[in-house]
Design an enzyme around this catalytic site. Structure first.
Site, PDB file in Angstrom:
ATOM      1  N   ASP A 183      58.742  21.174  32.123  1.00 18.45           N
ATOM      2  CA  ASP A 183      59.964  20.915  32.882  1.00 18.45           C
ATOM      3  C   ASP A 183      59.870  19.503  33.442  1.00 18.45           C
ATOM      4  OD1 ASP A 183      62.470  21.663  34.281  1.00 18.45           O
ATOM      5  OD2 ASP A 183      61.228  21.441  36.068  1.00 18.45           O
ATOM      6  N   ASP A 207      60.161  24.540  39.902  1.00 16.31           N
ATOM      7  CA  ASP A 207      59.775  23.804  38.708  1.00 16.31           C
ATOM      8  C   ASP A 207      58.809  24.595  37.829  1.00 16.31           C
ATOM      9  OD1 ASP A 207      61.333  21.674  39.596  1.00 16.31           O
ATOM     10  OD2 ASP A 207      59.682  20.800  40.740  1.00 16.31           O
ATOM     11  N   GLU A 219      62.939  20.817  27.510  1.00 13.17           N
ATOM     12  CA  GLU A 219      64.377  21.022  27.645  1.00 13.17           C
ATOM     13  C   GLU A 219      65.111  19.791  27.148  1.00 13.17           C
ATOM     14  OE1 GLU A 219      67.287  23.069  31.007  1.00 13.17           O
ATOM     15  OE2 GLU A 219      65.428  22.066  31.601  1.00 13.17           O
TER      16      GLU A 219
END
Length: 398
Positions: A192, A356, A276
Site C-alpha cells: 500500500d 495502511d 494498487e
C-alpha cells in the site's frame, strides 16, 4: 527484454560545441518535418509519407544554402530525429482512433532550444563503438569520456546522448538482456503506497517516506529567490538558473536511487508483488500534489514491474476502485466510509485495524484472488487464512 543503461559523459569543450551543433540540427529537422506536415494538412493536401518527408527536410535541404550545415553532423542523427516525429504522429493517430490505450496523446509539438532536455540518437548504422580504453566513439564527435559504473551485459543496439537542464551529459545504451530468474522465494507481498509512510507491506512493515523534495525545500527557495533577482538575459541569471536545475537534479537522483534500492530488495525477498493501480494524475491535481510528486509512485511501480519480469517474479496491479482501506481483512465486511484522517478503525467483528496495514493485507488477498480466478477458481476477494493469522499476530504484537 530490452533495458536501458545510463552513464555519465564528460565531453571536452570542443565536443560540447559539436554536441550542441548536433542537438540543433536534430531539432531543426524535427521542426521542419512537423512544419511541412502541418502546412500540408492546413492546405487540405494528403498526408506526406515518411520517405517523401525525409527527402524534403534532409536530402534536398542539404543542397540549400540555408540548410547546408546539416551535412556537418552524422546523417543517422537527422534520420532518428525524423523517426521520432513519425513515431509521435503514429502515437497520436493511434490514440485518436482508439488503437492506443491509456491517456489521450496530443499531436506533436515543435522542439525548442530551451527545452530541459536535448538529445540525439545513434543506431548501429552510425557505427558508434566503445574503444579499448573505455571511451564512447561517436561519428563526427570523437571519443567521449564515460564514467562506467558497471559493465554492459551485451553489445548495445543504439545509444542516446542527452544533455539535461543541469548541464550534465549522459549516454543511454539500449541492451537486449535475457531474463535472470532468481531462486524461488516463499513470501508474497501486498504493498500500500502512501504519503505518511512511503510503502506499507502486508506483513506490517512500514517504510518511511524520505521526502527528498521537502528536505531540499529550504535551499531550493533560497536559490529561487536569488534567481528571481537576476536580470533577464544576463550571465548571472544563467548561472542562477543552472544552480536551481542542479539542486532539482540532485533531488531527482537521490529519489531514483532510493526507488532502485527498495524495488530490488522487495523483488529479491518476495515471489509475488501486488500493488494498487493509483490514479497519480488525479492526485497530482489536488492539494497533495507536491507530496505526490515527491513520492514518485509511478516510477517506483514501474521499477517493480520490469524487475519482476527480469528476475522471474510475479507482479500484479489491483484495480484502483478496489476498497482496500474500507474492507475488513478479518471478516470481509465493508465500512460505509473511511476519511483520510482515520488512521485506525475497529470493525463490528471486533478486529482493530491499522488503516495502511489493513489495506496492504487486502491488496495481497485481492492479488492472490485475481491469479486464482484467472485459473478458473472461484475465490472471494479476501485474505487467505494464513494471512489472517499473520494479521492477527501483528495486531497482538502491537
Amino acid at each position: 527484454m530490452q533495458l536501458r543503461y545510463n552513464f555519465r559523459l564528460y565531453p571536452t569543450p570542443g565536443q560540447r560545441q559539436t554536441l550542441a551543433q548536433a542537438f540543433g540540427c536534430a531539432r531543426v529537422v524535427f521542426n521542419d518535418g512537423l512544419r511541412v506536415r502541418t502546412d500540408a494538412h492546413a492546405a487540405g493536401l494528403p498526408y506526406i509519407s515518411d520517405g517523401d518527408l525525409s527527402k524534403r527536410v534532409i536530402t534536398e535541404a542539404k543542397k540549400i544554402p540555408e540548410r547546408s550545415w546539416l551535412g556537418e553532423v552524422s546523417a543517422v542523427v537527422l534520420q532518428q530525429a525524423l523517426a521520432d516525429l513519425n513515431k509521435a504522429y503514429r502515437n497520436f493517430f493511434d490514440s485518436v482512433t482508439g488503437k492506443r490505450k491509456g491517456p489521450k496523446v496530443a499531436p506533436p509539438r515543435f522542439w525548442s532550444k530551451r527545452d530541459n532536455r536535448q538529445a540525439i540518437r545513434f543506431t548501429k548504422n552510425a557505427r558508434f563503438s566503445i574503444t579499448p580504453g573505455g571511451k564512447l566513439r561517436l561519428p563526427k564527435i570523437g571519443d567521449v569520456t564515460v564514467r562506467w559504473s558497471r559493465a554492459l551485459p551485451a553489445g548495445p543496439s543504439c545509444v542516446t546522448v542527452a544533455k539535461d537542464a543541469a548541464g550534465r551529459y549522459f549516454a543511454s545504451f539500449v541492451v537486449e538482456v535475457a531474463e535472470q530468474p532468481l531462486l524461488m522465494a516463499e513470501p508474497e507481498a501486498g504493498i500500500d503506497l502512501g504519503l505518511s509512510a512511503f510503502a506499507v507491506l502486508s506483513n506490517g512493515r512500514k517504510i518511511d517516506s524520505p521526502r527528498f523534495l521537502r528536505r531540499a525545500d529550504k535551499k531550493l527557495k533560497r536559490l529561487q529567490r536569488a534567481l528571481s533577482r537576476k536580470a533577464k538575459g544576463s550571465n548571472n541569471r544563467a548561472k542562477a538558473r543552472l544552480a536551481v536545475a542542479r539542486q532539482h537534479a540532485k533531488v531527482a537522483d537521490t529519489r531514483r536511487e532510493f526507488h532502485h534500492q527498495l524495488s530490488t530488495k522487495l523483488i529479491r525477498e518476495n515471489q509475488a508483488i501486488y500493488v494498487e493501480d493509483l490514479a497519480v494524475a488525479g492526485l497530482a491535481r489536488t492539494r497533495l500534489a507536491k507530496s505526490v510528486h515527491d513520492a514518485g509512485w509511478s516510477a517506483f511501480v514501474g521499477m517493480l514491474e520490469y524487475k519482476a519480469r527480469l528476475y522471474g517474479r510475479i507482479f500484479h496491479r489491483i484495480d484502483r476502485w478496489f476498497p482496500s482501506s474500507k474492507l475488513c481483512s478479518a471478516c470481509g465486511a465493508l465500512a460505509a466510509s473511511m476519511p483520510l484522517n482515520v488512521r485506525q478503525w475497529e470493525c463490528p467483528c471486533g478486529a482493530v485495524h491499522d488503516r495502511d496495514v489493513n489495506a496492504a493485507i487486502n491488496i495481497l488477498a485481492a492479488g492472490r484472488a485475481d491469479r486464482l480466478n484467472a485459473c478458473g477458481a472461484q475465490v472471494r476477494p479476501g485474505p487467505a487464512p494464513a494471512q489472517r493469522e499473520e494479521a492477527g499476530s501483528l495486531r497482538g504484537a502491537a
